[in-house]
Design a protein around this motif. Structure first.
Motif, PDB file in Angstrom:
ATOM      1  N   VAL A   1     -29.700  17.133  40.277  1.00 22.63           N
ATOM      2  CA  VAL A   1     -28.451  17.563  39.658  1.00 22.63           C
ATOM      3  C   VAL A   1     -28.326  16.815  38.330  1.00 22.63           C
ATOM      4  N   SER A   2     -28.930  17.373  37.299  1.00 23.32           N
ATOM      5  CA  SER A   2     -28.939  16.818  35.940  1.00 23.32           C
ATOM      6  C   SER A   2     -29.781  15.563  35.828  1.00 23.32           C
ATOM      7  N   THR A   3     -31.072  15.759  35.753  1.00 18.73           N
ATOM      8  CA  THR A   3     -32.038  14.692  35.511  1.00 18.73           C
ATOM      9  C   THR A   3     -32.938  15.099  34.354  1.00 18.73           C
ATOM     10  N   LEU A   4     -33.035  14.232  33.345  1.00 22.46           N
ATOM     11  CA  LEU A   4     -33.864  14.478  32.168  1.00 22.46           C
ATOM     12  C   LEU A   4     -35.188  13.751  32.360  1.00 22.46           C
ATOM     13  N   VAL A   5     -36.285  14.507  32.434  1.00 25.16           N
ATOM     14  CA  VAL A   5     -37.588  13.961  32.801  1.00 25.16           C
ATOM     15  C   VAL A   5     -38.534  14.021  31.605  1.00 25.16           C
ATOM     16  N   ASP A   6     -39.250  12.935  31.380  1.00 25.38           N
ATOM     17  CA  ASP A   6     -40.257  12.872  30.327  1.00 25.38           C
ATOM     18  C   ASP A   6     -41.499  13.642  30.784  1.00 25.38           C
ATOM     19  N   ALA A   7     -41.934  14.602  29.970  1.00 27.25           N
ATOM     20  CA  ALA A   7     -43.073  15.442  30.351  1.00 27.25           C
ATOM     21  C   ALA A   7     -44.348  14.627  30.522  1.00 27.25           C
ATOM     22  N   ARG A   8     -44.457  13.525  29.807  1.00 26.33           N
ATOM     23  CA  ARG A   8     -45.664  12.710  29.947  1.00 26.33           C
ATOM     24  C   ARG A   8     -45.804  12.185  31.373  1.00 26.33           C
ATOM     25  N   ALA A   9     -44.684  11.801  31.989  1.00 29.47           N
ATOM     26  CA  ALA A   9     -44.733  11.325  33.376  1.00 29.47           C
ATOM     27  C   ALA A   9     -45.142  12.450  34.322  1.00 29.47           C
ATOM     28  N   VAL A  10     -44.695  13.679  34.030  1.00 29.75           N
ATOM     29  CA  VAL A  10     -45.091  14.827  34.856  1.00 29.75           C
ATOM     30  C   VAL A  10     -46.595  15.053  34.757  1.00 29.75           C
TER      31      VAL A  10
END
Length: 312
Positions: free
Chosen positions: A159-168
């Motif tokens: 519910v509203s989490t901003l994730v760094d694509a590098r970690a993905v």
């Protein structure tokens, strides 16, 4: 870019998209993953002035599958640097994204994710979405977080989490086989095992669940997913270290005990829990590439990210 996962909540989805359209700092792009809705949710998203990309899945893959598919779409096809994840019952206030980005830009480091404060429609903090704090950090690390108005966390909800694509790209996607429940816990805890996560209370969203409470409030048949997925996580995930396993294992037992005591239909709950216990101990989650096979371009995005992680 924002990723919204939707299933048969057309009216709530409209409010989510309206909230995204009203952001002080506009989203660069929006992807709506429609989990085979039957109520016209996908058509509503297609017609919305925000003009999101609508990914129509031919079958309901659950929240876990939807977030895996949407994250893969954002990171691979759109080459997003940051992915803002939310359910279709999440309504961001106008400053929600700006506050997350402000904390990120001012932090002395590179957070792998930042989580918003989720409130119910009456303004109370929603107990379903309280991030788990990270304890045992040295004062300089907690001081860095406090300097930007943040709190170090060990996990968060979708519910509203901003994730760094590098970690993905380094850790992979959410576990689609979970279907519902604990997929956000496993995914964010995996990303944050050796990375920084921040809770940003000035970034506020409304989580418009029908009732106020946590997921241990008499889940009925869905208790199967809580038990199976938690055991899958404790047994098979690389999200938790030895100390985490001990702490979260004990917390899980206490949570299950409260759930049983509060249930209005204990026989039903115990049957669901027993099935979940057996499944959690005797099976493993199928790979996300398998769980999301046969979905065309979405499957291609998922496979590309997961295979790159395994090669590394």
């Amino acid at each position: 870019m924002a990723v919204v996962v939707s299933h048969d909540r057309r009216d709530l989805l409209a409010r989510t998209l309206d909230g995204l359209a009203a952001q002080d700092r506009p989203c660069d792009a929006v992807v709506v993953v429609d989990n085979a809705s039957s109520d016209g949710s996908a058509d509503l998203a297609d017609a919305h002035p925000l003009a999101p990309e609508v990914v129509r899945l031919p079958r309901n893959t659950g929240g876990a599958g939807g977030f895996a598919a949407g994250t893969a779409r954002a990171v691979r096809s759109h080459r997003a640097d940051l992915v803002w994840l939310m359910d279709d019952d999440t309504v961001p206030t106008p400053s929600a994204l700006a506050e997350l980005l402000r904390a990120r830009s001012r932090y002395a480091g590179r957070p792998a994710l930042l989580a918003s404060r989720a409130v119910w429609h009456d303004g109370r903090d929603h107990p379903m979405n309280t991030p788990r704090r990270r304890f045992g950090l040295a004062r300089p690390f907690t001081g860095r977080a406090a300097a930007v108005g943040g709190v170090p966390i060990r996990s968060a909800s979708f519910v509203s989490t901003l994730v760094d694509a590098r970690a993905v790209r380094e850790e992979g996607l959410p576990e689609a086989a979970y279907f519902i429940w604990n997929d956000d816990f496993e995914f964010t805890a995996r990303l944050l095992r050796r990375r920084t996560g921040l809770f940003v209370p000035t970034s506020v969203v409304e989580h418009l669940t029908r009732t106020f409470g946590s997921t241990d409030a008499d889940p009925g048949e869905r208790f199967f997913y809580e038990v199976r997925n938690k055991l899958w996580m404790l047994r098979t995930s690389r999200a938790l270290g030895p100390l985490d396993l001990a702490l979260y294992g004990a917390a899980t037992l206490r949570r299950w005990g409260r759930t049983v005591l509060r249930s209005a239909d204990r026989p039903l709950l115990l049957r669901a829990g027993r099935r979940g216990f057996v499944a959690g101990l005797t099976s493993r989650p199928e790979p996300t590439t398998t769980a999301l096979a046969g979905l065309g371009a979405v499957s291609d995005d998922v496979r590309a990210i997961q295979e790159a992680v395994h090669r590394d």
